[in-house]
Design a protein around this motif. Structure first.
Motif, PDB file in Angstrom:
ATOM      1  N   LYS A  24       0.856  -1.186   0.000  1.00 16.95           N
ATOM      2  CA  LYS A  24       0.000   0.000   0.000  1.00 16.95           C
ATOM      3  C   LYS A  24       0.893   1.237   0.000  1.00 16.95           C
ATOM      4  O   LYS A  24       2.051   1.168   0.370  1.00 16.95           O
ATOM      5  CB  LYS A  24      -0.890   0.031   1.248  1.00 16.95           C
ATOM      6  CG  LYS A  24      -1.813  -1.152   1.395  1.00 16.95           C
ATOM      7  CD  LYS A  24      -2.945  -1.067   0.434  1.00 16.95           C
ATOM      8  CE  LYS A  24      -3.885  -2.238   0.677  1.00 16.95           C
ATOM      9  NZ  LYS A  24      -5.115  -2.129  -0.011  1.00 16.95           N
ATOM     10  N   LYS A  75     -14.032  11.645  -2.091  1.00 19.04           N
ATOM     11  CA  LYS A  75     -13.434  10.305  -2.099  1.00 19.04           C
ATOM     12  C   LYS A  75     -12.636  10.186  -3.390  1.00 19.04           C
ATOM     13  O   LYS A  75     -13.199  10.113  -4.468  1.00 19.04           O
ATOM     14  CB  LYS A  75     -14.541   9.247  -2.030  1.00 19.04           C
ATOM     15  CG  LYS A  75     -14.054   7.832  -2.118  1.00 19.04           C
ATOM     16  CD  LYS A  75     -13.380   7.373  -0.848  1.00 19.04           C
ATOM     17  CE  LYS A  75     -13.126   5.871  -0.958  1.00 19.04           C
ATOM     18  NZ  LYS A  75     -12.023   5.411  -0.223  1.00 19.04           N
ATOM     19  N   THR A 103      -8.126   4.068  -0.252  1.00 19.61           N
ATOM     20  CA  THR A 103      -8.821   2.971   0.429  1.00 19.61           C
ATOM     21  C   THR A 103      -9.236   3.339   1.852  1.00 19.61           C
ATOM     22  O   THR A 103     -10.226   2.817   2.357  1.00 19.61           O
ATOM     23  CB  THR A 103      -7.958   1.696   0.467  1.00 19.61           C
ATOM     24  OG1 THR A 103      -6.720   1.973   1.126  1.00 19.61           O
ATOM     25  CG2 THR A 103      -7.693   1.197  -0.944  1.00 19.61           C
ATOM     26  N   SER A 104      -8.478   4.232   2.499  1.00 19.64           N
ATOM     27  CA  SER A 104      -8.871   4.701   3.831  1.00 19.64           C
ATOM     28  C   SER A 104      -8.163   6.006   4.123  1.00 19.64           C
ATOM     29  O   SER A 104      -7.116   6.311   3.552  1.00 19.64           O
ATOM     30  CB  SER A 104      -8.543   3.666   4.909  1.00 19.64           C
ATOM     31  OG  SER A 104      -7.148   3.583   5.121  1.00 19.64           O
ATOM     32  N   GLU A 114      -4.396   6.124   2.806  1.00 20.20           N
ATOM     33  CA  GLU A 114      -3.853   4.858   2.314  1.00 20.20           C
ATOM     34  C   GLU A 114      -4.416   4.622   0.914  1.00 20.20           C
ATOM     35  O   GLU A 114      -5.620   4.748   0.695  1.00 20.20           O
ATOM     36  CB  GLU A 114      -4.239   3.714   3.233  1.00 20.20           C
ATOM     37  CG  GLU A 114      -3.635   2.388   2.821  1.00 20.20           C
ATOM     38  CD  GLU A 114      -3.966   1.256   3.778  1.00 20.20           C
ATOM     39  OE1 GLU A 114      -3.279   0.245   3.715  1.00 20.20           O
ATOM     40  OE2 GLU A 114      -4.916   1.393   4.568  1.00 20.20           O
ATOM     41  N   TRP A 115      -3.525   4.261  -0.017  1.00 23.72           N
ATOM     42  CA  TRP A 115      -3.877   4.158  -1.433  1.00 23.72           C
ATOM     43  C   TRP A 115      -3.660   2.756  -1.957  1.00 23.72           C
ATOM     44  O   TRP A 115      -2.773   2.035  -1.491  1.00 23.72           O
ATOM     45  CB  TRP A 115      -3.015   5.131  -2.239  1.00 23.72           C
ATOM     46  CG  TRP A 115      -3.256   6.538  -1.821  1.00 23.72           C
ATOM     47  CD1 TRP A 115      -2.689   7.194  -0.764  1.00 23.72           C
ATOM     48  CD2 TRP A 115      -4.178   7.444  -2.407  1.00 23.72           C
ATOM     49  NE1 TRP A 115      -3.188   8.458  -0.665  1.00 23.72           N
ATOM     50  CE2 TRP A 115      -4.106   8.649  -1.672  1.00 23.72           C
ATOM     51  CE3 TRP A 115      -5.044   7.373  -3.493  1.00 23.72           C
ATOM     52  CZ2 TRP A 115      -4.876   9.756  -1.985  1.00 23.72           C
ATOM     53  CZ3 TRP A 115      -5.808   8.479  -3.805  1.00 23.72           C
ATOM     54  CH2 TRP A 115      -5.722   9.650  -3.058  1.00 23.72           C
ATOM     55  N   GLU A 116      -4.451   2.374  -2.952  1.00 20.28           N
ATOM     56  CA  GLU A 116      -4.322   1.064  -3.601  1.00 20.28           C
ATOM     57  C   GLU A 116      -2.960   0.895  -4.252  1.00 20.28           C
ATOM     58  O   GLU A 116      -2.399  -0.205  -4.254  1.00 20.28           O
ATOM     59  CB  GLU A 116      -5.403   0.890  -4.667  1.00 20.28           C
ATOM     60  CG  GLU A 116      -6.793   0.739  -4.122  1.00 20.28           C
ATOM     61  CD  GLU A 116      -7.830   0.639  -5.226  1.00 20.28           C
ATOM     62  OE1 GLU A 116      -7.475   0.376  -6.389  1.00 20.28           O
ATOM     63  OE2 GLU A 116      -9.021   0.831  -4.909  1.00 20.28           O
ATOM     64  N   HIS A 143      -2.283   5.394  -8.265  1.00 18.96           N
ATOM     65  CA  HIS A 143      -3.526   6.034  -7.818  1.00 18.96           C
ATOM     66  C   HIS A 143      -3.208   7.312  -7.042  1.00 18.96           C
ATOM     67  O   HIS A 143      -3.861   8.346  -7.239  1.00 18.96           O
ATOM     68  CB  HIS A 143      -4.344   5.090  -6.932  1.00 18.96           C
ATOM     69  CG  HIS A 143      -5.148   4.103  -7.688  1.00 18.96           C
ATOM     70  ND1 HIS A 143      -4.753   2.798  -7.860  1.00 18.96           N
ATOM     71  CD2 HIS A 143      -6.329   4.220  -8.331  1.00 18.96           C
ATOM     72  CE1 HIS A 143      -5.662   2.152  -8.572  1.00 18.96           C
ATOM     73  NE2 HIS A 143      -6.623   2.995  -8.880  1.00 18.96           N
TER      74      HIS A 143
END
Length: 82
Positions: free
Chosen positions: A3, A29, A34-35, A51-53, A57
């Motif tokens: 991540k 969003k 992701t969060s 937190e990113w995929e 991204h």
């Protein structure tokens, strides 16, 4: 799975604390996010952790994140001019 994380630290002007919290609650969003967590780390100091995929991204969302930051910039104190 790996991540990718971004961290933004800000100091909010005292009179705009509620406005800042409202804007953060309404944050868009971003695709691939992701969060996210907003943490108060001191009086009027906040840390936003996303937190990113994937790294791509995060990179692709950077222009939209800067646009969002520009909407809250008047609510913030300058931490460092460097």
């Amino acid at each position: 799975m790996t991540k990718f994380i971004n961290v933004v630290k800000v100091k909010v002007k005292e009179v705009y604390k509620e406005d800042y919290l409202k804007k953060m609650h309404e944050m868009p969003k971003f695709k691939g996010l992701t969060s996210s967590k907003l943490i108060e780390i001191g009086p009027n100091y906040y840390c936003m952790i996303g937190e990113w995929e994937s790294e791509s991204h995060l990179a692709k969302a950077r222009p939209q994140m800067i646009n969002f930051l520009d909407t809250i910039r008047p609510l913030l104190e300058e931490i460092s001019s460097k």
